[in-house]
Design a protein around this motif. Sequence first.
Motif, short mmCIF file in Angstrom:
data_model
loop_
_atom_site.label_atom_id
_atom_site.label_comp_id
_atom_site.label_asym_id
_atom_site.label_seq_id
_atom_site.Cartn_x
_atom_site.Cartn_y
_atom_site.Cartn_z
N LYS A 1 0.90 -1.15 0.03
CA LYS A 1 0.02 0.15 0.17
C LYS A 1 0.85 1.46 0.10
O LYS A 1 0.45 2.47 0.50
N ALA A 2 1.97 1.10 -0.47
CA ALA A 2 3.15 2.26 -0.51
C ALA A 2 2.42 3.25 -1.46
O ALA A 2 2.70 4.64 -1.08
N TRP A 3 1.62 2.96 -2.35
CA TRP A 3 1.32 4.19 -3.32
C TRP A 3 0.26 5.14 -2.63
O TRP A 3 0.06 6.39 -2.96
N ARG A 4 -0.45 4.74 -1.54
CA ARG A 4 -1.26 5.70 -0.95
C ARG A 4 -0.44 6.88 -0.21
O ARG A 4 -1.11 7.81 -0.12
N THR A 5 0.73 6.34 0.38
CA THR A 5 1.55 7.65 1.10
C THR A 5 2.52 8.30 0.21
O THR A 5 3.17 9.07 0.65
N THR A 6 2.40 8.23 -0.97
CA THR A 6 3.50 8.81 -1.95
C THR A 6 3.15 10.15 -2.06
O THR A 6 4.36 10.88 -1.81
#
Length: 68
Positions: free
Chosen positions: A59-64
């Motif tokens: 879920k790294a894309w959510r905190t980009t």
Amino acid sequence: MIKVVRGNPTPEELAAALAVVRARAAAAAAGDTAAREADEWSDPARTIPRSRVPHPGPKAWRTTFWPA
């Protein structure tokens, strides 16, 4: 350097022409600075916190691009 190609201008006419050229050059230089400052202001990288870098993961894309 300014070169008179045709005619015989007076010193006042040459001074007026030189004033116009210098004013336009100063306006162009100021415009370039303003454009550069506007580009820096709208740069999305400046809103990303430097201390928090997203780590790879599912879920790294959510905190980009979310500020802390």
